[in-house]
Design a protein around this motif. Structure first.
Motif, PDB file in Angstrom:
ATOM      1  N   SER A  96       0.806  -1.224   0.000  1.00 22.12           N
ATOM      2  CA  SER A  96       0.000   0.000   0.000  1.00 22.12           C
ATOM      3  C   SER A  96       0.839   1.274   0.000  1.00 22.12           C
ATOM      4  CB  SER A  96      -0.931  -0.031   1.218  1.00 22.12           C
ATOM      5  OG  SER A  96      -0.215  -0.397   2.393  1.00 22.12           O
ATOM      6  N   LYS A  97       2.126   1.154  -0.283  1.00 23.38           N
ATOM      7  CA  LYS A  97       3.021   2.321  -0.299  1.00 23.38           C
ATOM      8  C   LYS A  97       2.477   3.399  -1.235  1.00 23.38           C
ATOM      9  CE  LYS A  97       5.959   0.324  -3.874  1.00 23.38           C
ATOM     10  NZ  LYS A  97       7.049  -0.620  -4.119  1.00 23.38           N
ATOM     11  N   THR A  98       2.550   4.621  -0.780  1.00 23.33           N
ATOM     12  CA  THR A  98       2.063   5.826  -1.486  1.00 23.33           C
ATOM     13  C   THR A  98       0.526   5.904  -1.581  1.00 23.33           C
ATOM     14  OG1 THR A  98       2.004   5.097  -3.817  1.00 23.33           O
ATOM     15  CG2 THR A  98       4.160   5.792  -2.952  1.00 23.33           C
ATOM     16  N   VAL A 133       3.242 -13.330  -1.328  1.00 25.90           N
ATOM     17  CA  VAL A 133       3.385 -12.494  -2.518  1.00 25.90           C
ATOM     18  C   VAL A 133       3.112 -11.046  -2.132  1.00 25.90           C
ATOM     19  CG1 VAL A 133       2.952 -14.284  -4.240  1.00 25.90           C
ATOM     20  CG2 VAL A 133       1.016 -13.046  -3.253  1.00 25.90           C
ATOM     21  N   ARG A 134       3.912 -10.143  -2.683  1.00 25.77           N
ATOM     22  CA  ARG A 134       3.824  -8.721  -2.346  1.00 25.77           C
ATOM     23  C   ARG A 134       3.270  -7.973  -3.561  1.00 25.77           C
ATOM     24  NH1 ARG A 134       9.098 -10.280  -1.995  1.00 25.77           N
ATOM     25  NH2 ARG A 134       9.469  -8.807  -3.683  1.00 25.77           N
ATOM     26  N   VAL A 135       1.960  -7.706  -3.525  1.00 28.79           N
ATOM     27  CA  VAL A 135       1.314  -7.155  -4.723  1.00 28.79           C
ATOM     28  C   VAL A 135       0.787  -5.752  -4.443  1.00 28.79           C
ATOM     29  CG1 VAL A 135      -0.522  -7.497  -6.411  1.00 28.79           C
ATOM     30  CG2 VAL A 135       0.710  -9.481  -5.496  1.00 28.79           C
ATOM     31  N   GLY A 136       1.229  -4.792  -5.241  1.00 24.34           N
ATOM     32  CA  GLY A 136       0.798  -3.403  -5.084  1.00 24.34           C
ATOM     33  C   GLY A 136      -0.038  -2.909  -6.241  1.00 24.34           C
ATOM     34  N   SER A 137       0.632  -2.601  -7.352  1.00 27.97           N
ATOM     35  CA  SER A 137      -0.055  -1.896  -8.441  1.00 27.97           C
ATOM     36  C   SER A 137      -1.248  -2.645  -9.024  1.00 27.97           C
ATOM     37  CB  SER A 137       0.948  -1.512  -9.534  1.00 27.97           C
ATOM     38  OG  SER A 137       1.787  -2.578  -9.831  1.00 27.97           O
ATOM     39  N   SER A 138      -1.230  -3.971  -9.063  1.00 27.57           N
ATOM     40  CA  SER A 138      -2.383  -4.702  -9.615  1.00 27.57           C
ATOM     41  C   SER A 138      -3.626  -4.545  -8.743  1.00 27.57           C
ATOM     42  CB  SER A 138      -2.110  -6.201  -9.719  1.00 27.57           C
ATOM     43  OG  SER A 138      -1.058  -6.456 -10.540  1.00 27.57           O
ATOM     44  N   GLY A 151       7.469 -12.576  -5.576  1.00 29.99           N
ATOM     45  CA  GLY A 151       6.337 -12.344  -6.458  1.00 29.99           C
ATOM     46  C   GLY A 151       5.712 -10.987  -6.227  1.00 29.99           C
ATOM     47  N   MET A 152       5.608 -10.199  -7.309  1.00 28.78           N
ATOM     48  CA  MET A 152       4.974  -8.880  -7.280  1.00 28.78           C
ATOM     49  C   MET A 152       3.879  -8.873  -8.357  1.00 28.78           C
ATOM     50  SD  MET A 152       8.675  -6.931  -6.762  1.00 28.78           S
ATOM     51  CE  MET A 152       8.184  -5.459  -7.551  1.00 28.78           C
ATOM     52  N   SER A 153       3.316  -7.699  -8.644  1.00 25.42           N
ATOM     53  CA  SER A 153       2.179  -7.663  -9.586  1.00 25.42           C
ATOM     54  C   SER A 153       2.464  -8.404 -10.888  1.00 25.42           C
ATOM     55  CB  SER A 153       1.810  -6.216  -9.900  1.00 25.42           C
ATOM     56  OG  SER A 153       1.215  -5.630  -8.776  1.00 25.42           O
ATOM     57  N   ALA A 164       7.346  -4.488   6.743  1.00 22.12           N
ATOM     58  CA  ALA A 164       8.310  -3.555   6.135  1.00 22.12           C
ATOM     59  C   ALA A 164       8.971  -4.309   4.985  1.00 22.12           C
ATOM     60  CB  ALA A 164       9.343  -3.131   7.175  1.00 22.12           C
ATOM     61  N   ILE A 165       8.764  -3.830   3.754  1.00 22.43           N
ATOM     62  CA  ILE A 165       9.187  -4.637   2.611  1.00 22.43           C
ATOM     63  C   ILE A 165      10.410  -4.102   1.887  1.00 22.43           C
ATOM     64  CG2 ILE A 165       6.894  -5.587   2.174  1.00 22.43           C
ATOM     65  CD1 ILE A 165       6.711  -3.549  -0.158  1.00 22.43           C
ATOM     66  N   GLY A 166      10.778  -2.864   2.136  1.00 26.81           N
ATOM     67  CA  GLY A 166      11.853  -2.291   1.325  1.00 26.81           C
ATOM     68  C   GLY A 166      13.183  -2.302   2.033  1.00 26.81           C
ATOM     69  N   VAL A 170      13.123 -16.298   3.680  1.00 23.29           N
ATOM     70  CA  VAL A 170      13.918 -15.552   2.693  1.00 23.29           C
ATOM     71  C   VAL A 170      13.009 -14.681   1.830  1.00 23.29           C
ATOM     72  CG1 VAL A 170      15.650 -17.394   2.619  1.00 23.29           C
ATOM     73  CG2 VAL A 170      13.785 -17.391   0.939  1.00 23.29           C
ATOM     74  N   MET A 171      13.638 -13.696   1.186  1.00 22.47           N
ATOM     75  CA  MET A 171      12.906 -12.777   0.309  1.00 22.47           C
ATOM     76  C   MET A 171      13.784 -12.458  -0.889  1.00 22.47           C
ATOM     77  SD  MET A 171      12.963  -9.164  -0.299  1.00 22.47           S
ATOM     78  CE  MET A 171      11.798  -7.828  -0.565  1.00 22.47           C
ATOM     79  N   GLY A 172      13.149 -12.224  -2.037  1.00 20.74           N
ATOM     80  CA  GLY A 172      13.930 -11.821  -3.208  1.00 20.74           C
ATOM     81  C   GLY A 172      13.051 -11.219  -4.287  1.00 20.74           C
ATOM     82  N   GLU A 196       4.651  -1.870   3.418  1.00 21.77           N
ATOM     83  CA  GLU A 196       5.082  -0.493   3.151  1.00 21.77           C
ATOM     84  C   GLU A 196       6.598  -0.475   3.062  1.00 21.77           C
ATOM     85  OE1 GLU A 196       3.349   2.499   2.946  1.00 21.77           O
ATOM     86  OE2 GLU A 196       1.361   1.571   3.140  1.00 21.77           O
ATOM     87  N   ASN A 197       7.148   0.442   2.278  1.00 18.81           N
ATOM     88  CA  ASN A 197       8.608   0.488   2.175  1.00 18.81           C
ATOM     89  C   ASN A 197       9.240   1.759   2.749  1.00 18.81           C
ATOM     90  OD1 ASN A 197       7.808   2.197   0.166  1.00 18.81           O
ATOM     91  ND2 ASN A 197       9.265   1.438  -1.365  1.00 18.81           N
ATOM     92  N   ARG A 198       8.409   2.688   3.218  1.00 21.69           N
ATOM     93  CA  ARG A 198       8.948   3.886   3.868  1.00 21.69           C
ATOM     94  C   ARG A 198       8.552   3.911   5.336  1.00 21.69           C
ATOM     95  NH1 ARG A 198       8.585   7.996  -0.470  1.00 21.69           N
ATOM     96  NH2 ARG A 198      10.300   7.372  -1.843  1.00 21.69           N
TER      97      ARG A 198
HETATM   98  C1  LIG Z   1       6.599  -1.857  -4.520  1.00 19.64           C
HETATM   99  C2  LIG Z   1       7.060  -3.177  -4.098  1.00 19.64           C
HETATM  100  C3  LIG Z   1       6.308  -4.338  -4.368  1.00 19.64           C
HETATM  101  C4  LIG Z   1       5.004  -4.313  -5.148  1.00 19.64           C
HETATM  102  O1  LIG Z   1       5.243  -4.063  -6.492  1.00 19.64           O
HETATM  103  P1  LIG Z   1       4.049  -4.010  -7.560  1.00 19.64           P
HETATM  104  O2  LIG Z   1       4.735  -4.199  -8.853  1.00 19.64           O
HETATM  105  O3  LIG Z   1       3.413  -2.667  -7.409  1.00 19.64           O
HETATM  106  O4  LIG Z   1       3.115  -5.110  -7.245  1.00 19.64           O
HETATM  107  C5  LIG Z   1       6.791  -5.548  -3.900  1.00 19.64           C
HETATM  108  N1  LIG Z   1       7.953  -5.640  -3.218  1.00 19.64           N
HETATM  109  C6  LIG Z   1       8.696  -4.557  -2.931  1.00 19.64           C
HETATM  110  C7  LIG Z   1       9.957  -4.730  -2.167  1.00 19.64           C
HETATM  111  C8  LIG Z   1       8.283  -3.291  -3.362  1.00 19.64           C
HETATM  112  O5  LIG Z   1       9.038  -2.218  -3.082  1.00 19.64           O
END
Ligand SMILES: *Cc1c(COP(=O)(O)O)cnc(C)c1O
Length: 219
Positions: A25-27, A211-216, A195-197, A67-69, A151-153, A46-48
């Motif tokens: 949900s960042k930004t 899975v870390r999904v934001g923009s989708s 895994g992201m969007s 905290a993902i970033g 782990v994360m990548g 969130e990354n900030r």
């Molecule tokens: C922004 C972000 C995501 C999500 O990315 P989307 O492409 O928007 O799904 C996942 N992981 C990290 C570390 C991010 O900074």
């Protein structure tokens, strides 16, 4: 039903049992998070640090904040009292800081080790040798207020899906090796955050548990 909830529901429906969706949900405003909360989502990433703290104060207390970033050591103290999982740990120094802040607030803080799996130069993360050096360091054994849960990548940002799949498979392999050598019998060591969007479906096929999904969801 609003578009955000609709998009979230569609993704949620495709995610198998055993995999959790972190809504990134960042930004995005607190109202958008509140809407997904109403729909049943409890895990947000969130990354900030500042944004994470502000949103944690403004939103329901049973949200699990990840905290993902990339996390700076001098900011750990702001999130230590409440953060559920720190995804991007890539140094013993950061683990030590998290331990110290966890000790101050009487918590054991769950963390994931971040690995460099992309062929791109720019991404953060450890290689297996560096991770082993951390896990074998005598200092690490004294860090009783951190717990490594997996782990994360991040895969390379590319249309080459074969490459993306191979990179995710490599993270899954690293997870298996660490589990065997350092976390045998430790039930908490169970998370593979990948895994992201653009690539979460492939990540799930390759063994992702988070899975870390934001923009989708939010766009
Ligand atoms: C922004 C972000 C995501 C999500 O990315 P989307 O492409 O928007 O799904 C996942 N992981 C990290 C570390 C991010 O900074």
């Amino acid at each position: 039903m609003s578009r955000i909830t609709d998009q979230w529901r569609k993704i949620q429906e495709t995610i198998p049992a055993g995999v959790r969706l972190v809504a990134v949900s960042k930004t995005k405003p607190a109202e958008a998070i509140a809407e997904l909360y109403e729909a049943g989502q409890r895990l947000f990433g969130e990354n900030r640090v500042q944004e994470l703290v502000d949103k944690q104060l403004a939103l329901p207390s049973d949200i699990a904040w990840h905290a993902i970033g990339h996390l700076q050591t001098n900011k750990v103290k702001y999130i230590a009292p409440f953060v559920s999982l720190i995804h991007g740990v890539e140094s013993l120094r950061l683990l030590e800081t998290i331990h110290r802040q966890g000790e101050k607030c009487g918590r054991v803080i769950p963390c994931l080790l971040e690995f460099h799996i992309a062929r791109e130069e720019s991404k953060f993360g450890l290689n297996p040798e560096e991770a082993m050096a951390i896990l074998e360091d005598p200092l690490y054994r004294t860090l009783t207020h951190v717990r490594i849960d997996g782990v994360m990548g991040m895969a390379t940002y590319t249309d080459n899906l074969t490459q993306v799949r191979e990179e995710f498979a490599s993270l899954r392999r690293i997870f298996g090796e660490l589990q065997r050598h350092y976390f045998a019998g430790a039930a908490h060591f169970c998370e593979v955050s990948m895994g992201m969007s653009g690539d979460y479906r492939i990540a799930i096929e390759e063994g992702s548990t988070l899975v870390r999904v934001g923009s989708s969801i939010f766009s």
